[in-house]
Design an enzyme around this catalytic site. Structure first.
Site, PDB file in Angstrom:
ATOM      1  N   ASP A 129      20.097  -0.762   9.040  1.00 35.57           N
ATOM      2  CA  ASP A 129      21.290  -0.148   9.611  1.00 35.57           C
ATOM      3  C   ASP A 129      21.117  -0.173  11.133  1.00 35.57           C
ATOM      4  O   ASP A 129      20.182  -0.807  11.642  1.00 35.57           O
ATOM      5  CB  ASP A 129      21.518   1.271   9.055  1.00 35.57           C
ATOM      6  CG  ASP A 129      20.533   2.313   9.573  1.00 35.57           C
ATOM      7  OD1 ASP A 129      19.584   1.967  10.327  1.00 35.57           O
ATOM      8  OD2 ASP A 129      20.704   3.493   9.216  1.00 35.57           O
ATOM      9  N   HIS A 130      22.006   0.494  11.847  1.00 39.05           N
ATOM     10  CA  HIS A 130      21.952   0.477  13.313  1.00 39.05           C
ATOM     11  C   HIS A 130      20.632   1.032  13.857  1.00 39.05           C
ATOM     12  O   HIS A 130      20.145   0.577  14.875  1.00 39.05           O
ATOM     13  CB  HIS A 130      23.143   1.252  13.893  1.00 39.05           C
ATOM     14  CG  HIS A 130      23.197   2.673  13.439  1.00 39.05           C
ATOM     15  ND1 HIS A 130      23.669   3.035  12.189  1.00 39.05           N
ATOM     16  CD2 HIS A 130      22.809   3.816  14.046  1.00 39.05           C
ATOM     17  CE1 HIS A 130      23.580   4.345  12.050  1.00 39.05           C
ATOM     18  NE2 HIS A 130      23.065   4.843  13.164  1.00 39.05           N
ATOM     19  N   ARG A 145      -4.653   1.606 -15.064  1.00 37.90           N
ATOM     20  CA  ARG A 145      -4.190   2.949 -14.654  1.00 37.90           C
ATOM     21  C   ARG A 145      -2.950   2.850 -13.784  1.00 37.90           C
ATOM     22  O   ARG A 145      -2.056   3.687 -13.869  1.00 37.90           O
ATOM     23  CB  ARG A 145      -5.294   3.727 -13.957  1.00 37.90           C
ATOM     24  CG  ARG A 145      -5.758   3.122 -12.653  1.00 37.90           C
ATOM     25  CD  ARG A 145      -7.001   3.839 -12.110  1.00 37.90           C
ATOM     26  NE  ARG A 145      -7.515   3.130 -10.964  1.00 37.90           N
ATOM     27  CZ  ARG A 145      -7.718   3.694  -9.794  1.00 37.90           C
ATOM     28  NH1 ARG A 145      -7.448   4.975  -9.602  1.00 37.90           N
ATOM     29  NH2 ARG A 145      -8.197   2.992  -8.797  1.00 37.90           N
ATOM     30  N   HIS A 146      -2.862   1.811 -12.950  1.00 39.95           N
ATOM     31  CA  HIS A 146      -1.689   1.648 -12.091  1.00 39.95           C
ATOM     32  C   HIS A 146      -0.507   1.101 -12.878  1.00 39.95           C
ATOM     33  O   HIS A 146       0.636   1.514 -12.654  1.00 39.95           O
ATOM     34  CB  HIS A 146      -2.019   0.767 -10.890  1.00 39.95           C
ATOM     35  CG  HIS A 146      -3.091   1.363 -10.021  1.00 39.95           C
ATOM     36  ND1 HIS A 146      -2.992   2.623  -9.470  1.00 39.95           N
ATOM     37  CD2 HIS A 146      -4.289   0.876  -9.634  1.00 39.95           C
ATOM     38  CE1 HIS A 146      -4.076   2.894  -8.773  1.00 39.95           C
ATOM     39  NE2 HIS A 146      -4.888   1.851  -8.865  1.00 39.95           N
ATOM     40  N   ARG A 198       1.040   4.040 -14.699  1.00 33.55           N
ATOM     41  CA  ARG A 198       1.818   4.924 -13.818  1.00 33.55           C
ATOM     42  C   ARG A 198       3.166   4.309 -13.464  1.00 33.55           C
ATOM     43  O   ARG A 198       4.179   5.016 -13.399  1.00 33.55           O
ATOM     44  CB  ARG A 198       1.011   5.245 -12.567  1.00 33.55           C
ATOM     45  CG  ARG A 198      -0.193   6.115 -12.884  1.00 33.55           C
ATOM     46  CD  ARG A 198      -1.139   6.249 -11.728  1.00 33.55           C
ATOM     47  NE  ARG A 198      -2.324   6.992 -12.149  1.00 33.55           N
ATOM     48  CZ  ARG A 198      -3.493   6.914 -11.552  1.00 33.55           C
ATOM     49  NH1 ARG A 198      -3.651   6.143 -10.484  1.00 33.55           N
ATOM     50  NH2 ARG A 198      -4.518   7.613 -11.997  1.00 33.55           N
ATOM     51  N   THR A 249      14.636   6.353  10.570  1.00 35.80           N
ATOM     52  CA  THR A 249      13.367   6.947  10.151  1.00 35.80           C
ATOM     53  C   THR A 249      12.769   6.248   8.945  1.00 35.80           C
ATOM     54  O   THR A 249      11.595   6.420   8.652  1.00 35.80           O
ATOM     55  CB  THR A 249      13.548   8.427   9.768  1.00 35.80           C
ATOM     56  OG1 THR A 249      14.439   8.501   8.643  1.00 35.80           O
ATOM     57  CG2 THR A 249      14.080   9.249  10.930  1.00 35.80           C
ATOM     58  N   HIS A 264      -1.481  -0.381  -5.509  1.00 36.16           N
ATOM     59  CA  HIS A 264      -1.433   0.661  -6.533  1.00 36.16           C
ATOM     60  C   HIS A 264      -0.054   0.877  -7.143  1.00 36.16           C
ATOM     61  O   HIS A 264       0.043   1.261  -8.311  1.00 36.16           O
ATOM     62  CB  HIS A 264      -1.934   1.990  -5.965  1.00 36.16           C
ATOM     63  CG  HIS A 264      -3.399   1.988  -5.687  1.00 36.16           C
ATOM     64  ND1 HIS A 264      -4.083   3.131  -5.320  1.00 36.16           N
ATOM     65  CD2 HIS A 264      -4.334   0.993  -5.707  1.00 36.16           C
ATOM     66  CE1 HIS A 264      -5.357   2.838  -5.134  1.00 36.16           C
ATOM     67  NE2 HIS A 264      -5.532   1.544  -5.358  1.00 36.16           N
ATOM     68  N   CYS A 324      15.738   1.567   8.606  1.00 39.44           N
ATOM     69  CA  CYS A 324      16.747   2.444   9.220  1.00 39.44           C
ATOM     70  C   CYS A 324      16.028   3.241  10.301  1.00 39.44           C
ATOM     71  O   CYS A 324      14.892   2.934  10.638  1.00 39.44           O
ATOM     72  CB  CYS A 324      17.459   3.324   8.186  1.00 39.44           C
ATOM     73  SG  CYS A 324      16.495   4.658   7.452  1.00 39.44           S
TER      74      CYS A 324
END
Length: 148
Positions: free
Chosen positions: A7-8, A132-133, A136, A66, A97, A64
């Site tokens: 985005d901007h 295990r990953h 999950r 943040t 992971h 974006c």
């Protein structure tokens, strides 16, 4: 192929990311935005998310201001595992992971130099494939969601 979208708030950083991908010879599809004018991250993310879900693109880099908003928008799709990363360790773990298929950056959070290092780590790290990953990740499809 990598789906690129911003985005901007991510417009300036995306210029650097795009130039770096060009220097690496990476194939990408740029979904914009193509100007620094204000736009809505859910709207700009949607076509890139759809391209990944359809298999047109293998993974994505979304930016974006943040990274938070576009992460939320991307992760609304069950086909996306978007990881907001602010350093290379996070990018490595997101891939190794979590088998993340979208790297999210904050254009107002990370420098161009750091972003390039994060992109490289994300692209150069594979999924560990450890049971295990895998378990999950499979459990993510069973997370209960609530409609409003």
């Amino acid at each position: 192929m990598i789906a690129l979208v911003c985005d901007h708030g991510g417009f300036e950083l995306m210029k650097s990311v795009r130039a770096h991908l060009d220097s690496r010879g990476c194939a990408y599809k740029d979904f914009g935005t193509f100007a620094p004018d204000s736009c809505d991250y859910p709207t700009v993310a949607k076509p890139a998310v759809a391209a990944i879900a359809a298999g047109e693109c293998e993974n994505g880099i979304f930016i974006c201001g943040t990274g938070i908003g576009i992460s939320i928008a991307a992760n609304r799709s069950s086909d996306i595992r978007a990881a907001l990363c602010t350093d290379t360790f996070m990018a490595e773990m997101a891939r190794a992971h979590n088998d993340a298929n979208v790297l999210v950056l904050g254009g107002r959070v990370v420098s161009d130099d750091d972003a390039i290092k994060i992109v490289d780590k994300f692209l150069d790290t594979g999924f560990s494939g450890e049971d295990r990953h895998k378990k999950r990740i499979e459990l993510l499809s069973h997370v209960i969601t609530r409609s409003h």
